[in-house]
Scaffold this motif. Sequence first.
Motif, PDB file in Angstrom:
ATOM      1  N   SER A 171       0.863  -1.183   0.000  1.00  0.00           N
ATOM      2  CA  SER A 171       0.000   0.000   0.000  1.00  0.00           C
ATOM      3  C   SER A 171       0.904   1.239   0.000  1.00  0.00           C
ATOM      4  N   ARG A 218      -1.787   0.959  -9.903  1.00  0.00           N
ATOM      5  CA  ARG A 218      -2.571   0.895  -8.672  1.00  0.00           C
ATOM      6  C   ARG A 218      -3.750  -0.047  -8.886  1.00  0.00           C
ATOM      7  N   ARG A 224      -7.063  -1.614  -6.586  1.00  0.00           N
ATOM      8  CA  ARG A 224      -7.826  -1.618  -5.340  1.00  0.00           C
ATOM      9  C   ARG A 224      -7.865  -3.040  -4.778  1.00  0.00           C
ATOM     10  N   SER A 225      -7.639  -3.158  -3.485  1.00  0.00           N
ATOM     11  CA  SER A 225      -7.640  -4.449  -2.805  1.00  0.00           C
ATOM     12  C   SER A 225      -9.024  -5.083  -2.878  1.00  0.00           C
ATOM     13  N   THR A 226      -9.056  -6.378  -3.128  1.00  0.00           N
ATOM     14  CA  THR A 226     -10.338  -7.095  -3.139  1.00  0.00           C
ATOM     15  C   THR A 226     -10.808  -7.391  -1.725  1.00  0.00           C
ATOM     16  N   ARG A 285     -11.768  -2.564   0.155  1.00  0.00           N
ATOM     17  CA  ARG A 285     -11.894  -1.602  -0.948  1.00  0.00           C
ATOM     18  C   ARG A 285     -11.271  -0.246  -0.628  1.00  0.00           C
ATOM     19  N   ARG A 286     -10.998   0.024   0.646  1.00  0.00           N
ATOM     20  CA  ARG A 286     -10.362   1.300   1.011  1.00  0.00           C
ATOM     21  C   ARG A 286      -8.879   1.306   0.703  1.00  0.00           C
ATOM     22  N   VAL A 301      -5.569   0.638  -1.566  1.00  0.00           N
ATOM     23  CA  VAL A 301      -5.074   0.540  -2.934  1.00  0.00           C
ATOM     24  C   VAL A 301      -3.666  -0.020  -2.869  1.00  0.00           C
TER      25      VAL A 301
END
Length: 153
Positions: free
Chosen positions: A51, A81, A83-85, A88-89, A91
Motif C-alpha cells: 500500500s 494501482r 484496489r484491494s479485493t 476496498r479502502r 489501494v
Amino acid sequence: MRISRSGDYIAQIRLIGGRVFEKLLDASGADTFNGPQGKILDALWQQDGLSAHEIGQRTGLANSTLTSMLDRMENAGLVKRIRSTEDRRVVRIFLGPKAQQCKEQYAAVSEEMTGIYFRGFEDEEITSFESMLLRVLDNVREADRNDKSPLSE
C-alpha cells in the motif's frame, strides 16, 4: 548529554549522496526514473503489492510527496494501482512493465553508491555503523509515533 552534530552530518550525507546518486543514474543512462522514485521501486522489488502507507514507512517519504510521485510513476508505466479485493479502502501498488526493465540498472548504481559510501571501511566497521544507525532510526520512529515530546518525560 552534549549537543551532537550527527543530525547535521546525516542530513548532509542524504543531500550530497542524493546528488551523487542522480549523477550515477544519469551516467548509467537511466532516464525512466529518478533517485526518489528508485526508492519506491526498490521497496516494490522487495515486496510487490504494498500500500502507499507501507511504501511510505519503508522509504521515509511523506504521504503528500508519495502520492504525486506515484501519479507520475503510474503515468510512466513504472507502477500500477489496484484496489484491494479484501478491503476496498486499500489501494495496492504493483510494479509496471517498465519497472522490471530497470531493476538491474538500479541495482548496479546502488552497488556503486554503496562503494562510495564505504570506501576505506572494514566489514566490521560497516556492520557496527549500520547497527548504530538502526538504533537511531528506531529512536526517531518511536518519537514520531508518540504525541508528546520525548524531552518532557
